[in-house]
Structure formats: C-alpha cells, structure tokens
Design a protein around this motif. Structure first.
Motif, PDB file in Angstrom:
ATOM      1  N   SER A  75     -11.365  -0.910   1.644  1.00 38.99           N
ATOM      2  CA  SER A  75      -9.945  -1.195   1.452  1.00 38.99           C
ATOM      3  C   SER A  75      -9.798  -2.445   0.588  1.00 38.99           C
ATOM      4  CB  SER A  75      -9.270  -1.417   2.805  1.00 38.99           C
ATOM      5  OG  SER A  75      -7.933  -1.823   2.629  1.00 38.99           O
ATOM      6  N   SER A  77      -6.738  -4.843  -0.801  1.00 43.32           N
ATOM      7  CA  SER A  77      -5.303  -5.101  -0.711  1.00 43.32           C
ATOM      8  C   SER A  77      -5.004  -6.508  -1.197  1.00 43.32           C
ATOM      9  CB  SER A  77      -4.795  -4.895   0.714  1.00 43.32           C
ATOM     10  OG  SER A  77      -5.468  -5.755   1.604  1.00 43.32           O
ATOM     11  N   GLU A  79      -1.529  -8.878  -3.352  1.00 41.20           N
ATOM     12  CA  GLU A  79      -0.172  -8.883  -3.899  1.00 41.20           C
ATOM     13  C   GLU A  79      -0.210  -9.428  -5.310  1.00 41.20           C
ATOM     14  OE1 GLU A  79       4.361 -10.303  -2.872  1.00 41.20           O
ATOM     15  OE2 GLU A  79       2.792 -10.497  -1.372  1.00 41.20           O
ATOM     16  N   PRO A 102       3.161  -6.021  -3.325  1.00 37.66           N
ATOM     17  CA  PRO A 102       1.952  -5.770  -2.533  1.00 37.66           C
ATOM     18  C   PRO A 102       1.319  -4.426  -2.899  1.00 37.66           C
ATOM     19  CG  PRO A 102       3.904  -5.469  -1.191  1.00 37.66           C
ATOM     20  CD  PRO A 102       4.370  -5.967  -2.519  1.00 37.66           C
ATOM     21  N   PHE A 103       0.003  -4.343  -2.727  1.00 39.07           N
ATOM     22  CA  PHE A 103      -0.709  -3.103  -3.023  1.00 39.07           C
ATOM     23  C   PHE A 103      -1.860  -2.933  -2.040  1.00 39.07           C
ATOM     24  CE2 PHE A 103      -2.728  -6.405  -5.531  1.00 39.07           C
ATOM     25  CZ  PHE A 103      -4.068  -6.218  -5.267  1.00 39.07           C
ATOM     26  N   ARG A 104      -2.341  -1.693  -1.968  1.00 36.09           N
ATOM     27  CA  ARG A 104      -3.512  -1.373  -1.147  1.00 36.09           C
ATOM     28  C   ARG A 104      -4.150  -0.116  -1.718  1.00 36.09           C
ATOM     29  NH1 ARG A 104      -3.944  -0.367   5.343  1.00 36.09           N
ATOM     30  NH2 ARG A 104      -6.208  -0.377   5.384  1.00 36.09           N
ATOM     31  N   ARG A 105      -5.455  -0.174  -1.955  1.00 32.85           N
ATOM     32  CA  ARG A 105      -6.218   0.991  -2.395  1.00 32.85           C
ATOM     33  C   ARG A 105      -7.328   1.214  -1.390  1.00 32.85           C
ATOM     34  NH1 ARG A 105      -6.106   3.138  -7.760  1.00 32.85           N
ATOM     35  NH2 ARG A 105      -7.273   4.794  -6.791  1.00 32.85           N
TER      36      ARG A 105
END
Length: 145
Positions: A75, A77, A79, A102-105
């Motif tokens: 993960s 994550s 911003e 914000p983001f998360r991959r």
C-alpha cells in the motif's frame, strides 16, 4: 449476409474495441485500481533478486508518504498538496489534469516477494520501492551428476 463488417483485419478491430472499452473504465488488472487517472502512476518489474516498483509522484512530500505491506498487498498512500491558484482571477477553468489531494494505491505482490526485505527511496519525484524475493524462489543452477 452479416450486419457486422470487420474488414480484413479482425485484430485491429479487436484493438479498437478494447480502446473503446478502456474509455469506460477498462478491465481490472492485478493492480487494485481500475480507474483512469489513478495517482500515482506506477511501473512494476522484476529481477532475479527483487520486485521493483516505481511510483511517479511529483510534488509529493516524501515525509508524508506511507508505505506498508500486509498479506501480500503493498500500500502506498499520501497526499499531494494543492498549489496556489496560477490562473488569473477571471479565468473559468474547464479542465484540470493535475491531481491534488489524498491518494492510495494498492499493489498485489507476487508470492515470492519477502515483506521483510523492503527498501524505499524518493528521487526526483519518483518513489522507488524494492521488495526482495525469498531465497527459495530465486533461480538456481542444478548440477547433473
């Protein structure tokens, strides 16, 4: 007689159909994201010793990145801060391609990845993550007797 005409090159027609479908969200992949415009964009490769992941994240403060591995899922994550308005006051904006917020991959790692052997560094807007492979999964030469 058929109502459908594919021309002489069926493969080019299938390619065209796939491009059209990708406009509507595409096909899911081993990456846990199927949205177009997902941030950050990533490349994944492998060597004999490791799985290499490059996340293209310009404008992200490396101190605000969070990287974790749990049950074979990597993960990433953080911003990406908003930039001050750069257009003049009377400008009506009708397109914005730069992602902010914000983001998360989440990336599914192969089974041979060793979660205890992870290194990460941030260079020139790229997050470089190297996940070592388990010793048992590395290729080895077998001597014939």
């Amino acid at each position: 007689m058929s109502d459908f005409y594919f021309g002489t090159d069926l493969f080019s027609e299938l390619d065209r159909l796939q491009r059209q479908l990708s406009t509507f969200g595409g096909f899911p992949s081993s990456l846990r994201s199927s949205q177009l415009g997902t941030f950050p964009h990533i490349n994944i490769g492998t060597t004999d010793d490791s799985v290499e992941i490059v996340a293209f994240a310009p404008g992200v403060d490396p101190a605000k990145l969070d990287i974790s591995i749990d049950k074979g899922l990597l993960s990433i994550s953080g911003e990406r801060a908003t930039r001050p308005q750069q257009m003049s006051e009377g400008t009506r904006q009708y397109a914005q391609e730069r992602f902010e917020g914000p983001f998360r991959r989440i990336v599914e790692l192969p089974q041979q990845a060793d979660p205890d052997r992870v290194q990460a560094r941030y260079v020139d807007g790229c997050l470089l993550i190297s996940v070592g492979k388990r010793e048992a999964s590395k290729p080895r030469a077998i001597v014939v007797q």
